[in-house]
Motif scaffolding. Structure first.
Motif, PDB file in Angstrom:
ATOM      1  N   ALA A   1      45.523  62.632 -19.928  1.00  0.00           N
ATOM      2  CA  ALA A   1      44.150  62.736 -20.433  1.00  0.00           C
ATOM      3  C   ALA A   1      43.751  64.191 -20.634  1.00  0.00           C
ATOM      4  CB  ALA A   1      43.192  62.048 -19.468  1.00  0.00           C
ATOM      5  N   LEU A   2      44.098  65.046 -19.677  1.00  0.00           N
ATOM      6  CA  LEU A   2      43.741  66.467 -19.789  1.00  0.00           C
ATOM      7  C   LEU A   2      44.348  67.118 -21.024  1.00  0.00           C
ATOM      8  CD1 LEU A   2      43.842  68.153 -16.267  1.00  0.00           C
ATOM      9  CD2 LEU A   2      41.984  68.193 -17.926  1.00  0.00           C
ATOM     10  N   ALA A   3      45.511  66.669 -21.408  1.00  0.00           N
ATOM     11  CA  ALA A   3      46.188  67.262 -22.569  1.00  0.00           C
ATOM     12  C   ALA A   3      45.397  67.080 -23.862  1.00  0.00           C
ATOM     13  CB  ALA A   3      47.587  66.680 -22.721  1.00  0.00           C
ATOM     14  N   VAL A   4      44.587  66.017 -23.923  1.00  0.00           N
ATOM     15  CA  VAL A   4      43.868  65.723 -25.162  1.00  0.00           C
ATOM     16  C   VAL A   4      42.348  65.695 -24.986  1.00  0.00           C
ATOM     17  CG1 VAL A   4      45.804  64.471 -26.184  1.00  0.00           C
ATOM     18  CG2 VAL A   4      44.109  63.223 -24.829  1.00  0.00           C
ATOM     19  N   ALA A   5      41.879  65.964 -23.770  1.00  0.00           N
ATOM     20  CA  ALA A   5      40.444  65.868 -23.472  1.00  0.00           C
ATOM     21  C   ALA A   5      39.647  66.953 -24.181  1.00  0.00           C
ATOM     22  CB  ALA A   5      40.225  65.974 -21.964  1.00  0.00           C
ATOM     23  N   ASN A   6      38.457  66.578 -24.643  1.00  0.00           N
ATOM     24  CA  ASN A   6      37.544  67.590 -25.168  1.00  0.00           C
ATOM     25  C   ASN A   6      36.953  68.352 -23.979  1.00  0.00           C
ATOM     26  OD1 ASN A   6      35.263  66.160 -24.109  1.00  0.00           O
ATOM     27  ND2 ASN A   6      35.125  64.937 -25.983  1.00  0.00           N
ATOM     28  N   ASP A   7      36.209  69.405 -24.255  1.00  0.00           N
ATOM     29  CA  ASP A   7      35.677  70.246 -23.181  1.00  0.00           C
ATOM     30  C   ASP A   7      34.775  69.471 -22.220  1.00  0.00           C
ATOM     31  OD1 ASP A   7      37.041  72.435 -24.147  1.00  0.00           O
ATOM     32  OD2 ASP A   7      35.307  73.277 -25.205  1.00  0.00           O
ATOM     33  N   ASN A   8      33.963  68.574 -22.748  1.00  0.00           N
ATOM     34  CA  ASN A   8      33.050  67.808 -21.911  1.00  0.00           C
ATOM     35  C   ASN A   8      33.827  66.917 -20.923  1.00  0.00           C
ATOM     36  OD1 ASN A   8      30.434  67.019 -21.082  1.00  0.00           O
ATOM     37  ND2 ASN A   8      30.556  65.204 -22.374  1.00  0.00           N
ATOM     38  N   HIS A   9      34.789  66.172 -21.438  1.00  0.00           N
ATOM     39  CA  HIS A   9      35.602  65.331 -20.561  1.00  0.00           C
ATOM     40  C   HIS A   9      36.396  66.175 -19.569  1.00  0.00           C
ATOM     41  CE1 HIS A   9      34.809  62.085 -23.489  1.00  0.00           C
ATOM     42  NE2 HIS A   9      34.950  61.305 -22.420  1.00  0.00           N
ATOM     43  N   ALA A  10      36.932  67.288 -20.036  1.00  0.00           N
ATOM     44  CA  ALA A  10      37.711  68.170 -19.157  1.00  0.00           C
ATOM     45  C   ALA A  10      36.866  68.672 -17.993  1.00  0.00           C
ATOM     46  CB  ALA A  10      38.293  69.333 -19.953  1.00  0.00           C
TER      47      ALA A  10
ATOM     48  N   ARG B   1      52.871  65.444 -24.015  1.00  0.00           N
ATOM     49  CA  ARG B   1      51.483  65.313 -23.566  1.00  0.00           C
ATOM     50  C   ARG B   1      51.405  65.384 -22.042  1.00  0.00           C
ATOM     51  NH1 ARG B   1      47.814  60.353 -25.489  1.00  0.00           N
ATOM     52  NH2 ARG B   1      48.801  59.304 -23.753  1.00  0.00           N
ATOM     53  N   VAL B   2      52.307  64.707 -21.356  1.00  0.00           N
ATOM     54  CA  VAL B   2      52.333  64.749 -19.890  1.00  0.00           C
ATOM     55  C   VAL B   2      52.644  66.166 -19.420  1.00  0.00           C
ATOM     56  CG1 VAL B   2      53.524  63.944 -17.806  1.00  0.00           C
ATOM     57  CG2 VAL B   2      52.930  62.311 -19.605  1.00  0.00           C
ATOM     58  N   ALA B   3      53.635  66.800 -20.032  1.00  0.00           N
ATOM     59  CA  ALA B   3      54.032  68.153 -19.627  1.00  0.00           C
ATOM     60  C   ALA B   3      52.891  69.144 -19.832  1.00  0.00           C
ATOM     61  CB  ALA B   3      55.270  68.590 -20.406  1.00  0.00           C
ATOM     62  N   GLN B   4      52.256  69.095 -20.984  1.00  0.00           N
ATOM     63  CA  GLN B   4      51.145  70.007 -21.271  1.00  0.00           C
ATOM     64  C   GLN B   4      49.984  69.753 -20.313  1.00  0.00           C
ATOM     65  OE1 GLN B   4      49.456  69.505 -25.174  1.00  0.00           O
ATOM     66  NE2 GLN B   4      47.893  71.065 -24.841  1.00  0.00           N
ATOM     67  N   GLY B   5      49.642  68.480 -20.120  1.00  0.00           N
ATOM     68  CA  GLY B   5      48.555  68.135 -19.216  1.00  0.00           C
ATOM     69  C   GLY B   5      48.858  68.512 -17.776  1.00  0.00           C
ATOM     70  N   ALA B   6      50.123  68.366 -17.364  1.00  0.00           N
ATOM     71  CA  ALA B   6      50.518  68.740 -16.000  1.00  0.00           C
ATOM     72  C   ALA B   6      50.337  70.232 -15.774  1.00  0.00           C
ATOM     73  CB  ALA B   6      51.962  68.320 -15.731  1.00  0.00           C
ATOM     74  N   ARG B   7      50.636  71.023 -16.773  1.00  0.00           N
ATOM     75  CA  ARG B   7      50.425  72.471 -16.647  1.00  0.00           C
ATOM     76  C   ARG B   7      48.934  72.792 -16.529  1.00  0.00           C
ATOM     77  NH1 ARG B   7      54.932  72.239 -20.085  1.00  0.00           N
ATOM     78  NH2 ARG B   7      53.687  72.330 -21.971  1.00  0.00           N
ATOM     79  N   ARG B   8      48.130  72.106 -17.303  1.00  0.00           N
ATOM     80  CA  ARG B   8      46.676  72.307 -17.245  1.00  0.00           C
ATOM     81  C   ARG B   8      46.118  71.830 -15.894  1.00  0.00           C
ATOM     82  NH1 ARG B   8      42.411  70.289 -21.905  1.00  0.00           N
ATOM     83  NH2 ARG B   8      40.650  71.425 -21.066  1.00  0.00           N
ATOM     84  N   LEU B   9      46.622  70.702 -15.412  1.00  0.00           N
ATOM     85  CA  LEU B   9      46.204  70.186 -14.113  1.00  0.00           C
ATOM     86  C   LEU B   9      46.614  71.145 -12.996  1.00  0.00           C
ATOM     87  CD1 LEU B   9      45.005  67.950 -12.345  1.00  0.00           C
ATOM     88  CD2 LEU B   9      47.150  66.677 -12.620  1.00  0.00           C
ATOM     89  N   HIS B  10      47.813  71.688 -13.109  1.00  0.00           N
ATOM     90  CA  HIS B  10      48.298  72.661 -12.122  1.00  0.00           C
ATOM     91  C   HIS B  10      47.371  73.871 -12.069  1.00  0.00           C
ATOM     92  CE1 HIS B  10      50.848  75.706 -10.239  1.00  0.00           C
ATOM     93  NE2 HIS B  10      51.534  74.696  -9.704  1.00  0.00           N
ATOM     94  N   GLU B  11      46.935  74.350 -13.225  1.00  0.00           N
ATOM     95  CA  GLU B  11      46.018  75.495 -13.276  1.00  0.00           C
ATOM     96  C   GLU B  11      44.716  75.189 -12.532  1.00  0.00           C
ATOM     97  OE1 GLU B  11      45.350  76.518 -17.363  1.00  0.00           O
ATOM     98  OE2 GLU B  11      47.467  77.003 -17.707  1.00  0.00           O
ATOM     99  N   SER B  12      44.185  73.988 -12.747  1.00  0.00           N
ATOM    100  CA  SER B  12      42.948  73.596 -12.055  1.00  0.00           C
ATOM    101  C   SER B  12      43.162  73.502 -10.554  1.00  0.00           C
ATOM    102  CB  SER B  12      42.441  72.244 -12.575  1.00  0.00           C
ATOM    103  OG  SER B  12      41.957  72.366 -13.881  1.00  0.00           O
ATOM    104  N   LEU B  13      44.263  72.925 -10.152  1.00  0.00           N
ATOM    105  CA  LEU B  13      44.565  72.778  -8.732  1.00  0.00           C
ATOM    106  C   LEU B  13      44.779  74.132  -8.064  1.00  0.00           C
ATOM    107  CD1 LEU B  13      47.021  69.758  -8.971  1.00  0.00           C
ATOM    108  CD2 LEU B  13      44.797  69.730  -7.798  1.00  0.00           C
TER     109      LEU B  13
END
Length: 146
Positions: free
Chosen positions: A80-89, A124-136
């Motif tokens: 979801a994070l890989a494709v989420a708009n700013d509001n959802h993110a 999509r999973v790989a990109q989102g996982a990197r974004r999730l890692h940054e948040s964590l």
């Protein structure tokens, strides 16, 4: 476990997740998170994390997925994070902080799983996982082992 009963629950929660009522969709997403390891639930959950009608549905579903503290839940959130708009993110990020800001062991395991998922063959999973890692990685948990 009776797989037919589990599938029936996923189907029923999927129907509730298509309700016009935001609170029905939020309840469906939170409950459906318990079935995130079932392929039948993945797309339903992804749709609820990215709910176009109400970001409370996003937050409640994401929180349920993250509270699993496993790869199945994290994978859906990463997708979801890989494709989420700013509001959802923003709402996804709030759920991330709420779930992982208490225990360092939970945060460390989530970071480890995200590193593993960042090499996934699904872009999509790989990109989102990197974004999730940054948040964590921004979280400073309250409780650490003594």
């Amino acid at each position: 476990m009776d797989s037919d009963l589990r599938r029936a629950v996923v189907v029923t929660l999927g129907e509730l997740g298509r309700s016009d009522s935001w609170d029905d969709r939020a309840d469906a997403g939170h409950s459906l998170a318990g079935f995130a390891d079932m392929p039948e639930a993945s797309e339903l959950l992804l749709g609820l994390v990215l709910d176009p009608g109400d970001t409370f549905v996003t937050r409640r579903t994401t929180e349920g997925l993250l509270r699993r503290k496993d790869k199945a839940g994290l994978t859906i959130v990463a997708s979801a994070l890989a494709v989420a708009n700013d509001n959802h993110a923003d709402y996804i990020h709030t759920a991330i902080v709420d779930v992982f800001s208490i225990f360092s062991e939970d945060l460390d395991e989530a970071l480890r799983l995200c590193e593993e998922m960042s090499g996934d063959t699904d872009d999509r999973v790989a990109q989102g996982a990197r974004r999730l890692h940054e948040s964590l990685a921004e979280i400073d948990p309250v409780l650490r082992p003594s």
